[in-house]
Design a protein around this motif. Structure first.
Motif, PDB file in Angstrom:
ATOM      1  N   ILE A 165       0.859  -1.176   0.000  1.00 57.48           N
ATOM      2  CA  ILE A 165       0.000   0.000   0.000  1.00 57.48           C
ATOM      3  C   ILE A 165       0.897   1.227   0.000  1.00 57.48           C
ATOM      4  O   ILE A 165       1.497   1.590   1.018  1.00 57.48           O
ATOM      5  CB  ILE A 165      -0.924   0.007   1.238  1.00 57.48           C
ATOM      6  N   ASP A 166       1.021   1.843  -1.168  1.00 56.01           N
ATOM      7  CA  ASP A 166       1.881   3.002  -1.308  1.00 56.01           C
ATOM      8  C   ASP A 166       1.108   4.274  -0.994  1.00 56.01           C
ATOM      9  O   ASP A 166      -0.128   4.303  -1.003  1.00 56.01           O
ATOM     10  CB  ASP A 166       2.468   3.084  -2.719  1.00 56.01           C
ATOM     11  N   ILE A 167       1.876   5.302  -0.742  1.00 56.89           N
ATOM     12  CA  ILE A 167       1.247   6.596  -0.519  1.00 56.89           C
ATOM     13  C   ILE A 167       0.564   7.086  -1.786  1.00 56.89           C
ATOM     14  O   ILE A 167      -0.520   7.661  -1.760  1.00 56.89           O
ATOM     15  CB  ILE A 167       2.302   7.615  -0.036  1.00 56.89           C
ATOM     16  N   GLU A 168       1.213   6.829  -2.927  1.00 55.77           N
ATOM     17  CA  GLU A 168       0.617   7.221  -4.201  1.00 55.77           C
ATOM     18  C   GLU A 168      -0.598   6.336  -4.490  1.00 55.77           C
ATOM     19  O   GLU A 168      -0.546   5.118  -4.341  1.00 55.77           O
ATOM     20  CB  GLU A 168       1.643   7.089  -5.327  1.00 55.77           C
ATOM     21  N   GLU A 169      -1.669   6.951  -4.915  1.00 55.08           N
ATOM     22  CA  GLU A 169      -2.897   6.216  -5.167  1.00 55.08           C
ATOM     23  C   GLU A 169      -2.785   5.429  -6.469  1.00 55.08           C
ATOM     24  O   GLU A 169      -2.347   5.945  -7.485  1.00 55.08           O
ATOM     25  CB  GLU A 169      -4.081   7.177  -5.237  1.00 55.08           C
ATOM     26  N   GLU A 170      -3.183   4.163  -6.411  1.00 56.51           N
ATOM     27  CA  GLU A 170      -3.289   3.348  -7.614  1.00 56.51           C
ATOM     28  C   GLU A 170      -4.310   2.245  -7.339  1.00 56.51           C
ATOM     29  O   GLU A 170      -4.751   2.055  -6.210  1.00 56.51           O
ATOM     30  CB  GLU A 170      -1.938   2.755  -7.995  1.00 56.51           C
ATOM     31  N   GLU A 171      -4.679   1.538  -8.376  1.00 60.40           N
ATOM     32  CA  GLU A 171      -5.707   0.509  -8.226  1.00 60.40           C
ATOM     33  C   GLU A 171      -5.221  -0.593  -7.285  1.00 60.40           C
ATOM     34  O   GLU A 171      -4.093  -1.063  -7.379  1.00 60.40           O
ATOM     35  CB  GLU A 171      -6.047  -0.088  -9.588  1.00 60.40           C
ATOM     36  N   VAL A 172      -6.093  -1.002  -6.376  1.00 62.06           N
ATOM     37  CA  VAL A 172      -5.761  -2.039  -5.403  1.00 62.06           C
ATOM     38  C   VAL A 172      -6.264  -3.382  -5.931  1.00 62.06           C
ATOM     39  O   VAL A 172      -7.450  -3.529  -6.249  1.00 62.06           O
ATOM     40  CB  VAL A 172      -6.388  -1.741  -4.025  1.00 62.06           C
ATOM     41  N   VAL A 173      -5.371  -4.353  -6.010  1.00 59.30           N
ATOM     42  CA  VAL A 173      -5.711  -5.701  -6.480  1.00 59.30           C
ATOM     43  C   VAL A 173      -5.621  -6.656  -5.294  1.00 59.30           C
ATOM     44  O   VAL A 173      -4.613  -6.681  -4.578  1.00 59.30           O
ATOM     45  CB  VAL A 173      -4.758  -6.159  -7.604  1.00 59.30           C
ATOM     46  N   TRP A 174      -6.690  -7.437  -5.102  1.00 64.61           N
ATOM     47  CA  TRP A 174      -6.742  -8.400  -4.007  1.00 64.61           C
ATOM     48  C   TRP A 174      -6.554  -9.817  -4.537  1.00 64.61           C
ATOM     49  O   TRP A 174      -7.008 -10.144  -5.636  1.00 64.61           O
ATOM     50  CB  TRP A 174      -8.086  -8.328  -3.285  1.00 64.61           C
ATOM     51  N   LEU A 175      -5.904 -10.664  -3.741  1.00 63.78           N
ATOM     52  CA  LEU A 175      -5.730 -12.080  -4.044  1.00 63.78           C
ATOM     53  C   LEU A 175      -6.262 -12.907  -2.885  1.00 63.78           C
ATOM     54  O   LEU A 175      -6.035 -12.554  -1.715  1.00 63.78           O
ATOM     55  CB  LEU A 175      -4.248 -12.417  -4.257  1.00 63.78           C
TER      56      LEU A 175
END
Length: 381
Positions: free
Chosen positions: A295-305
């Motif tokens: 989980i980065d500070i920069e926002e990007e799409e979160v992918v779950w496994l």
């Protein structure tokens, strides 16, 4: 002491063998925390390692998560021994207290959470005290609170920091109950941030509110919420960004509720990702999901496994546990701590595909609060 050899009634003392310092330091990084802290007094060189950031970070990277307990009178760590064997065991170790343990009448308002490498000890109402804490170093730093506003009660939601700065400046998120008259009710709720360095409050004009329980990662707070309560609602993670001092949606959960009493629990996974535990109310089956990337500070799409599915027919339904629930994942095993506050019985569950073991903590009433904490020797700011 060197080795002694006998030769024709003469004693020849061999000089001691000194290990290379790099090897000596590598060995020390592999010691468990309770052993390493005792070796501070062996020599000045070993003691100096506790001020060496590279050594401390290396030791922290090898440390395993533990459960941390505080009762009305004592502090404990519960280490999982031999995680990967067929029948893991628990080692319960009493830790020296760094400050006075709260009285029994305030114990039910006490919570312990983590913010990066530190423990955040807080009471629901600030008048009882709030502190940053490293129990292994016996360091405690009280966060002072000046009652700037009369006829108010400040309730704490969580701790974070501005991650846009090179130095961590800690802030406390909470909300005021503002009395509108002489009586306790009615009252107005106002969200506020307490700046730990300047000892000042900032009121945020927003209808939002940080829910508890929540988790702290990279200085921000995260919690699970929904747009509509019940199985028909859409559940997602919401966050509070301390750098912008704003609430915002973070991402949808990878699954939704099938039943009103299905249970979601969010946790930090491998120190830089999220894990999500879902227990199905009707079958008590547990699914564990993890985020694919950190989980980065920069926002990007979160992918779950989906990491694993655990059949747990003999595990109690989590939705009826009114005490806190904390857990962590180690390999393909779930370690979960339940109870201990209202129930008076704390249990650690070890769950994997071929095992569901319950370990009771203590042999009698064990009223406590608990959380997952990775021991470290990083000093308080």
């Amino acid at each position: 002491m060197g080795q002694c050899l006998c030769l024709e009634d003469r004693v020849i003392e061999q000089p001691p063998v000194n290990l290379p310092w790099e090897l000596e330091e590598e060995i020390l990084t592999r010691l468990p925390p309770h052993s390493l802290v005792r070796f501070k007094t062996v020599c000045k060189r070993w003691n100096s390692l506790f001020n060496d950031k590279s050594f401390l970070n290396n030791h922290f990277s090898r440390s395993r998560p533990q459960f941390f307990f505080q009762t009305n009178s004592k502090i404990y760590s519960a280490d999982i021994i031999d995680h990967n064997i067929i029948d893991p065991t628990i080692e319960l170790r009493e830790l020296p207290a760094s400050f006075d343990i709260p009285y029994e009448d305030t114990m039910n308002l006490t919570t312990f959470t983590t913010c990066d490498e530190l423990l955040f000890c807080t009471y629901q109402f600030w008048k009882n005290g709030t502190a940053l804490w490293n129990p292994w170093l016996r360091q405690v730093k009280w966060i002072e609170y000046e009652p700037y506003y009369k006829d108010t009660i400040f309730c704490i939601s969580g701790l974070g920091y501005d991650n846009s700065r090179p130095q961590k400046v800690y802030k406390v998120l909470g909300y005021f109950f503002w009395r509108l008259g002489q009586e306790a009710y009615p009252y107005q709720v106002r969200v506020a941030i307490y700046q730990c360095t300047s000892h000042t409050f900032t009121i945020i004009d927003t209808p939002d509110e940080a829910k508890r329980p929540n988790v702290s990662l990279n200085g921000n707070l995260y919690w699970i919420t929904s747009n509509v309560e019940g199985p028909s609602g859409e559940y997602f993670i919401r966050s509070f960004d301390f750098s912008t001092e704003s609430f915002k949606p973070f991402c949808l959960l990878p699954c939704q509720k099938n039943h009103l009493f299905d249970m979601f629990i969010l946790a930090v996974y491998e120190r830089d990702r999220f894990s999500l535990l879902k227990q199905y109310y009707e079958t008590r089956k547990i699914d564990i999901w993890v985020t694919k990337k950190s989980i980065d500070i920069e926002e990007e799409e979160v992918v779950w496994l989906k990491l694993m599915t655990l059949p747990t027919n003999n595990l109690r339904s989590l939705c009826w546990m009114f005490d806190p629930i904390s857990y962590f994942i180690y390999g393909k095993t779930l370690f979960m701590c339940c109870g201990g506050h209202r129930s008076g019985v704390a249990c650690i569950y070890v769950v994997r595909e071929d095992l569901c073991k319950e370990i009771r903590i203590g042999t009698r009433i064990f009223q406590c609060w608990h959380c997952v904490y990775t021991p470290n020797f990083i000093s308080l700011p």
